[in-house]
Design a protein around this motif. Structure first.
Motif, PDB file in Angstrom:
ATOM      1  N   LEU A 113       0.835  -1.213   0.000  1.00  0.00           N
ATOM      2  CA  LEU A 113       0.000   0.000   0.000  1.00  0.00           C
ATOM      3  C   LEU A 113       0.867   1.260   0.000  1.00  0.00           C
ATOM      4  O   LEU A 113       0.667   2.175   0.800  1.00  0.00           O
ATOM      5  N   TRP A 114       1.805   1.318  -0.948  1.00  0.00           N
ATOM      6  CA  TRP A 114       2.780   2.408  -0.981  1.00  0.00           C
ATOM      7  C   TRP A 114       2.124   3.772  -1.138  1.00  0.00           C
ATOM      8  O   TRP A 114       2.662   4.787  -0.691  1.00  0.00           O
ATOM      9  N   TRP A 115       0.940   3.818  -1.787  1.00  0.00           N
ATOM     10  CA  TRP A 115       0.280   5.107  -2.037  1.00  0.00           C
ATOM     11  C   TRP A 115      -0.210   5.773  -0.754  1.00  0.00           C
ATOM     12  O   TRP A 115      -0.532   6.954  -0.758  1.00  0.00           O
ATOM     13  N   GLN A 116      -0.255   5.035   0.341  1.00  0.00           N
ATOM     14  CA  GLN A 116      -0.637   5.654   1.611  1.00  0.00           C
ATOM     15  C   GLN A 116       0.504   6.477   2.210  1.00  0.00           C
ATOM     16  O   GLN A 116       0.286   7.215   3.165  1.00  0.00           O
ATOM     17  N   TYR A 117       1.681   6.330   1.656  1.00  0.00           N
ATOM     18  CA  TYR A 117       2.851   7.084   2.150  1.00  0.00           C
ATOM     19  C   TYR A 117       3.210   8.178   1.142  1.00  0.00           C
ATOM     20  O   TYR A 117       2.714   9.298   1.246  1.00  0.00           O
ATOM     21  N   ASN A 118       4.061   7.873   0.209  1.00  0.00           N
ATOM     22  CA  ASN A 118       4.431   8.786  -0.868  1.00  0.00           C
ATOM     23  C   ASN A 118       5.200   8.010  -1.920  1.00  0.00           C
ATOM     24  O   ASN A 118       5.531   6.835  -1.733  1.00  0.00           O
TER      25      ASN A 118
ATOM     26  N   SER B  97      -3.412  14.454  -1.721  1.00  0.00           N
ATOM     27  CA  SER B  97      -2.457  13.755  -0.867  1.00  0.00           C
ATOM     28  C   SER B  97      -1.051  13.936  -1.434  1.00  0.00           C
ATOM     29  O   SER B  97      -0.872  14.356  -2.587  1.00  0.00           O
TER      30      SER B  97
ATOM     31  N   THR C 165       1.031  11.630  -2.256  1.00  0.00           N
ATOM     32  CA  THR C 165       1.229  10.700  -3.364  1.00  0.00           C
ATOM     33  C   THR C 165       0.611  11.234  -4.647  1.00  0.00           C
ATOM     34  O   THR C 165       1.239  11.186  -5.712  1.00  0.00           O
TER      35      THR C 165
END
Length: 387
Positions: free
Chosen positions: A211-216, A348, A350
């Motif tokens: 779930l990389w999109w929850q970070y950047n 966001s 991302t």
């Protein structure tokens, strides 16, 4: 067909640059409404080179492969894994492929009659050699990962393994020779785009479960990501190719427009932006001091790009009005998305990074296209008459 002979009067600049001689023969090719002239000897020599030499390093590599198999007493070899056909192709194919690229590139540079083009080719050679070595490693590793996934636990006898090894290694050598023969501004640009987009997309897919999109976007290169080195290597590799591309474009252009300070400033800014891109990969966004360095380099890349966008009217000689308007529009969109992210909080991090990445890459390609057009259309286009 008309028997009337026609003659093309070539400018002295063309004759000097191509080192043409009286009564020299050419192939005249009609393609898509355009005429292309190729020296007969040079064309045949290039074709013979590519057909004659790509099998030799493959056979030599196969002998090493056979010798290792006998030394290990392994006569039933798996397709993937350790001590397999895949590992042999990745290792020996990398060595033989880069050797083929090296020999072909050096021969092509030495055959080049124009001293300026030889100088440019030697300048970009180290960056291209490193870039193609990494690209070859990526492609072969990814290919055999997919093959091993499809044919799990399959093994072959030594004879079949050698045949498969020679087949794969020959393909690698042929492609590397073809790459060495195809070096040009457009080819390097295509490699740059494929490296950037392909590397980032692979990193996204690989880390979909994280779930990389929850970070950047930078998370793809951190300790928390899977195979983070691939994402970081992509950025470093793209930076190297970008530096080589800038050098390849500006050396002949500055030879024509000597002492043009605007052009010098444009080249410096593009080179600094390329170094910043490579630096983002070299210093991943991990906790601690690396996070600080990563952010500073990333901010530097943003500043360099914004300066290029805002100052293209002064930096790029004879900049087309359409390009200037496009630059201002893309720059304005970037500023608006930055406000929506930092001030409004609508986007966001991302989403902002992906939008900025897409717009920036598109604009860089437009800028490189206009630099290419400035030299090759303005200074390498001649008016000829048919008599």
């Amino acid at each position: 067909m008309s028997k009337t002979p026609y003659h093309i009067n070539l400018p002295e600049e063309i004759v000097t640059e191509l080192n043409l001689h009286p009564e020299q023969s050419f192939h005249l090719t009609l393609r898509n409404g355009s005429l292309t002239l190729h020296p007969i000897d040079g064309q045949n020599e290039i074709q013979t080179l590519s057909l004659r030499h790509f099998l030799v390093p493959s056979v030599l590599a196969a002998l090493l492969f056979i010798g290792y198999a006998f030394y290990q007493r392994e006569f039933q070899l798996p397709l993937g894994g350790d001590n397999s056909i895949a590992s042999a192709v990745i290792l020996l194919g990398e060595l033989s492929g880069m050797l083929s690229f090296l020999i072909t590139y050096i021969q092509e540079v030495r055959r080049q009659p124009n001293s300026l083009k030889r100088k440019t080719s030697w300048r970009v050679f180290p960056a291209l050699l490193i870039a193609f070595a990494i690209i070859l490693a990526f492609i072969t590793s990814g290919f055999f990962w997919a093959i091993n996934y499809l044919f799990q636990n399959v093994t072959f006898d030594l004879f079949t393994s050698v045949v498969l090894f020679v087949l794969f290694d020959a393909i690698i050598n042929f492609l590397m020779i073809y790459a060495a023969l195809s070096i040009s501004t457009l080819f390097i640009t295509a490699i740059f785009v494929m490296t950037m987009i392909g590397g980032v997309l692979i990193a996204m897919v690989t880390n979909s479960s994280r779930l990389w999109w929850q970070y950047n976007l930078s998370f793809l290169g951190t300790d928390g990501a899977l195979d983070a080195w691939q994402f970081n290597a992509t950025l470093i590799l793209a930076g190297l190719i970008w530096i080589a591309l800038v050098d390849y474009l500006f050396v002949p252009l500055q030879q024509v427009m000597r002492g043009n300070h605007r052009l010098i400033a444009l080249r410096v800014l593009l080179t600094l932006a390329a170094i910043s891109l490579a630096g983002i990969g070299a210093f991943p966004n991990n906790a601690g001091q690396l996070h600080f360095i990563h952010d500073q380099i990333a901010n530097g890349l943003v500043y360099f790009i914004l300066i290029l966008m805002a100052g293209n009217r002064w930096l790029l000689p004879n900049a087309p009005r359409e390009f200037m308007v496009t630059s201002y529009v893309i720059g304005s969109i970037l500023v608006v998305t930055m406000l929506l992210f930092q001030v409004v909080g609508y986007l966001s991090l991302t989403a902002f990074e992906i939008i900025a990445f897409g717009l920036t890459l598109s604009w860089i390609l437009l800028l490189l296209q206009n630099i290419y057009r400035l030299y090759y259309h303005a200074y390498q286009t001649f008016v000829v008459k048919i008599s």
